[in-house]
Design a protein around this motif. Sequence first.
Motif, PDB file in Angstrom:
ATOM      1  N   HIS A  80       0.598  -1.102  -0.191  1.00  0.00           N
ATOM      2  CA  HIS A  80       0.185  -0.109   0.192  1.00  0.00           C
ATOM      3  C   HIS A  80       0.594   0.835  -0.137  1.00  0.00           C
ATOM      4  O   HIS A  80       0.203   2.619  -0.270  1.00  0.00           O
ATOM      5  CB  HIS A  80      -1.285   0.195   1.567  1.00  0.00           C
ATOM      6  CG  HIS A  80      -2.171  -1.233   0.882  1.00  0.00           C
ATOM      7  ND1 HIS A  80      -2.836  -1.226   0.260  1.00  0.00           N
ATOM      8  CD2 HIS A  80      -2.354  -2.356   1.804  1.00  0.00           C
ATOM      9  CE1 HIS A  80      -3.505  -2.230  -0.101  1.00  0.00           C
ATOM     10  NE2 HIS A  80      -3.219  -3.112   1.135  1.00  0.00           N
ATOM     11  N   GLU A  81       2.275   1.198   0.198  1.00  0.00           N
ATOM     12  CA  GLU A  81       3.066   2.280   0.296  1.00  0.00           C
ATOM     13  C   GLU A  81       3.560   2.249  -1.687  1.00  0.00           C
ATOM     14  O   GLU A  81       4.302   3.957  -1.535  1.00  0.00           O
ATOM     15  CB  GLU A  81       4.206   2.217   1.868  1.00  0.00           C
ATOM     16  CG  GLU A  81       5.440   0.951   0.515  1.00  0.00           C
ATOM     17  CD  GLU A  81       5.056  -0.423   1.301  1.00  0.00           C
ATOM     18  OE1 GLU A  81       5.422  -1.643   0.914  1.00  0.00           O
ATOM     19  OE2 GLU A  81       3.590  -0.784   1.829  1.00  0.00           O
ATOM     20  N   VAL A  82       3.278   1.295  -2.097  1.00  0.00           N
ATOM     21  CA  VAL A  82       3.370   1.541  -3.021  1.00  0.00           C
ATOM     22  C   VAL A  82       5.016   1.142  -3.941  1.00  0.00           C
ATOM     23  O   VAL A  82       5.925   2.838  -4.223  1.00  0.00           O
ATOM     24  CB  VAL A  82       3.021   3.095  -4.140  1.00  0.00           C
ATOM     25  CG1 VAL A  82       3.334   2.843  -5.618  1.00  0.00           C
ATOM     26  CG2 VAL A  82       1.562   2.617  -3.938  1.00  0.00           C
ATOM     27  N   ARG A  83       5.661   0.161  -3.551  1.00  0.00           N
ATOM     28  CA  ARG A  83       6.817  -0.077  -3.605  1.00  0.00           C
ATOM     29  C   ARG A  83       7.171  -0.352  -4.796  1.00  0.00           C
ATOM     30  O   ARG A  83       7.160  -1.529  -5.324  1.00  0.00           O
ATOM     31  CB  ARG A  83       7.387  -0.690  -2.572  1.00  0.00           C
ATOM     32  CG  ARG A  83       8.726  -0.877  -2.445  1.00  0.00           C
ATOM     33  CD  ARG A  83       9.375  -2.516  -1.680  1.00  0.00           C
ATOM     34  NE  ARG A  83       7.406  -3.413  -1.458  1.00  0.00           N
ATOM     35  CZ  ARG A  83       8.085  -4.603  -2.345  1.00  0.00           C
ATOM     36  NH1 ARG A  83       9.552  -4.799  -3.301  1.00  0.00           N
ATOM     37  NH2 ARG A  83       7.527  -5.528  -2.249  1.00  0.00           N
ATOM     38  N   THR A  84       7.775   0.885  -5.769  1.00  0.00           N
ATOM     39  CA  THR A  84       8.554   0.264  -7.149  1.00  0.00           C
ATOM     40  C   THR A  84       9.439  -0.594  -7.176  1.00  0.00           C
ATOM     41  O   THR A  84       9.258  -0.925  -8.571  1.00  0.00           O
ATOM     42  CB  THR A  84       8.249   1.419  -7.500  1.00  0.00           C
ATOM     43  OG1 THR A  84       9.153   2.307  -7.250  1.00  0.00           O
ATOM     44  CG2 THR A  84       6.540   2.396  -7.956  1.00  0.00           C
ATOM     45  N   ALA A  85      10.462  -0.194  -6.620  1.00  0.00           N
ATOM     46  CA  ALA A  85      11.765  -1.014  -6.255  1.00  0.00           C
ATOM     47  C   ALA A  85      11.207  -2.991  -6.213  1.00  0.00           C
ATOM     48  O   ALA A  85      10.123  -3.854  -5.365  1.00  0.00           O
ATOM     49  CB  ALA A  85      12.117  -0.817  -5.495  1.00  0.00           C
ATOM     50  N   LEU A  86      12.135  -3.753  -6.837  1.00  0.00           N
ATOM     51  CA  LEU A  86      11.004  -5.004  -6.976  1.00  0.00           C
ATOM     52  C   LEU A  86      12.240  -5.627  -6.100  1.00  0.00           C
ATOM     53  O   LEU A  86      13.334  -5.175  -6.193  1.00  0.00           O
ATOM     54  CB  LEU A  86      12.014  -5.379  -8.887  1.00  0.00           C
ATOM     55  CG  LEU A  86      11.251  -5.198  -9.902  1.00  0.00           C
ATOM     56  CD1 LEU A  86      11.427  -6.650 -10.997  1.00  0.00           C
ATOM     57  CD2 LEU A  86       8.989  -5.287  -9.545  1.00  0.00           C
ATOM     58  N   SER A  87      11.526  -6.953  -5.455  1.00  0.00           N
ATOM     59  CA  SER A  87      12.440  -7.547  -4.819  1.00  0.00           C
ATOM     60  C   SER A  87      13.681  -8.540  -5.227  1.00  0.00           C
ATOM     61  O   SER A  87      13.091  -8.540  -7.101  1.00  0.00           O
ATOM     62  CB  SER A  87      11.718  -8.452  -3.876  1.00  0.00           C
ATOM     63  OG  SER A  87      10.349  -9.925  -4.583  1.00  0.00           O
ATOM     64  N   GLU A  88      14.725  -8.949  -5.020  1.00  0.00           N
ATOM     65  CA  GLU A  88      15.117  -9.699  -5.736  1.00  0.00           C
ATOM     66  C   GLU A  88      14.825 -10.906  -6.023  1.00  0.00           C
ATOM     67  O   GLU A  88      15.242 -10.791  -7.279  1.00  0.00           O
ATOM     68  CB  GLU A  88      16.274 -10.182  -4.635  1.00  0.00           C
ATOM     69  CG  GLU A  88      17.614  -8.830  -4.925  1.00  0.00           C
ATOM     70  CD  GLU A  88      18.272  -9.338  -3.574  1.00  0.00           C
ATOM     71  OE1 GLU A  88      18.597 -10.620  -3.880  1.00  0.00           O
ATOM     72  OE2 GLU A  88      19.745  -8.288  -3.060  1.00  0.00           O
ATOM     73  N   PRO A  89      14.117 -11.964  -5.699  1.00  0.00           N
ATOM     74  CA  PRO A  89      13.442 -12.655  -6.644  1.00  0.00           C
ATOM     75  C   PRO A  89      12.320 -12.462  -7.404  1.00  0.00           C
ATOM     76  O   PRO A  89      12.030 -12.719  -7.931  1.00  0.00           O
ATOM     77  CB  PRO A  89      12.203 -13.290  -4.951  1.00  0.00           C
ATOM     78  CG  PRO A  89      12.314 -13.085  -3.408  1.00  0.00           C
ATOM     79  CD  PRO A  89      13.365 -11.586  -4.114  1.00  0.00           C
ATOM     80  N   GLU A  90      11.586 -11.392  -7.624  1.00  0.00           N
ATOM     81  CA  GLU A  90      10.395 -10.617  -8.648  1.00  0.00           C
ATOM     82  C   GLU A  90      11.923 -10.154  -9.330  1.00  0.00           C
ATOM     83  O   GLU A  90      10.962 -10.368 -10.491  1.00  0.00           O
ATOM     84  CB  GLU A  90       9.548  -9.348  -8.025  1.00  0.00           C
ATOM     85  CG  GLU A  90       8.470  -9.319  -6.744  1.00  0.00           C
ATOM     86  CD  GLU A  90       8.371  -8.280  -6.583  1.00  0.00           C
ATOM     87  OE1 GLU A  90       6.798  -8.852  -5.856  1.00  0.00           O
ATOM     88  OE2 GLU A  90       8.952  -7.076  -6.148  1.00  0.00           O
ATOM     89  N   ALA A  91      12.665  -9.706  -9.605  1.00  0.00           N
ATOM     90  CA  ALA A  91      13.555  -9.122 -10.701  1.00  0.00           C
ATOM     91  C   ALA A  91      14.119 -11.065 -10.968  1.00  0.00           C
ATOM     92  O   ALA A  91      13.898 -10.890 -12.358  1.00  0.00           O
ATOM     93  CB  ALA A  91      14.567  -8.967 -10.009  1.00  0.00           C
ATOM     94  N   ARG A  92      14.678 -11.365  -9.974  1.00  0.00           N
ATOM     95  CA  ARG A  92      14.895 -12.638 -11.081  1.00  0.00           C
ATOM     96  C   ARG A  92      13.940 -13.008 -11.841  1.00  0.00           C
ATOM     97  O   ARG A  92      14.174 -13.838 -12.920  1.00  0.00           O
ATOM     98  CB  ARG A  92      15.018 -13.446  -9.811  1.00  0.00           C
ATOM     99  CG  ARG A  92      16.761 -13.534  -9.285  1.00  0.00           C
ATOM    100  CD  ARG A  92      17.658 -14.586  -8.262  1.00  0.00           C
ATOM    101  NE  ARG A  92      16.876 -14.993  -7.609  1.00  0.00           N
ATOM    102  CZ  ARG A  92      17.385 -14.284  -6.353  1.00  0.00           C
ATOM    103  NH1 ARG A  92      18.281 -12.864  -5.985  1.00  0.00           N
ATOM    104  NH2 ARG A  92      16.309 -15.075  -4.556  1.00  0.00           N
TER     105      ARG A  92
END
Length: 197
Positions: free
Chosen positions: A167-179
Motif C-alpha cells: 500500500h506504500e507503492v514500493r516500485t522497486a522489485l524484490s530480488e526474487p521478483e527481479a530474478r
Amino acid sequence: MKEILVLYYSRNGSTLNLARQICRGIDSVEGSASRLRTVPPVSTVCEASAPAVPDSGAPYAEASDLEECSGLALGSPTRFGNMAAPLKYFLDGTSPQWLAGALTGKPAAVFTSTASQHGGQESTLLSMMLPLLHHGMIIVGLPFAEADLASTPDGGTPYGASHVTGHEVRTALSEPEARLAFALGRRLALTALKLSA
C-alpha cells in the motif's frame, strides 16, 4: 536478430520496472533483442489526447511493432483482477493484425503488478492471455524449475512475472521478483529462437 516486443502500461513505475527486467532477460540471449514500448493513457474526455511522443520513457507502440516482433511480453497493472484500460484499448484495435494472422505462432508472456498479494494478479495475467490466444500466440509461463517461484514472499506466478507494491507503492522489485522477470524474458527469447529455427 530476433526482436521481442515488451509492451506495457505503467502508472507509477512498477510495471515498467518489471518490463525492464524482462528486457534484460531477453537481451541476455544471444541473437535476441528487446523492443520496449508503452501505450498512452485513456481519457474519459472525448477531446483529450496524448502527445504523439511521450514526455519520458518508451515510445508508444504502433501496429508495426506487433507485426515485426518475433515474440511479445505484455504487461499491465492489475485493475480489479483485469488489465488496465489503456492496454485493453490498444489490443482492441488489433483486428487488422488478427485478420492477417500477424501474431500467429509467435510466443508470448504476460506480467503484472498490484498493491496487495491478493489483488488479482493471477486473474489479470489470465485475462491478458485471452486476446493473445485469439491471435494464435503460444503462451510461455514460468515453470517451478525457477526456485524463486516456490519461495518468494512477494510476486511471482507460473502464469507470468508479477510484483507486489504494497500500500506504500514500493516500485522497486524484490530480488526474487527481479530474478523471475529476468527468467521470463530469457525463456521467451529462447522460445522465439527455437520456434524460428
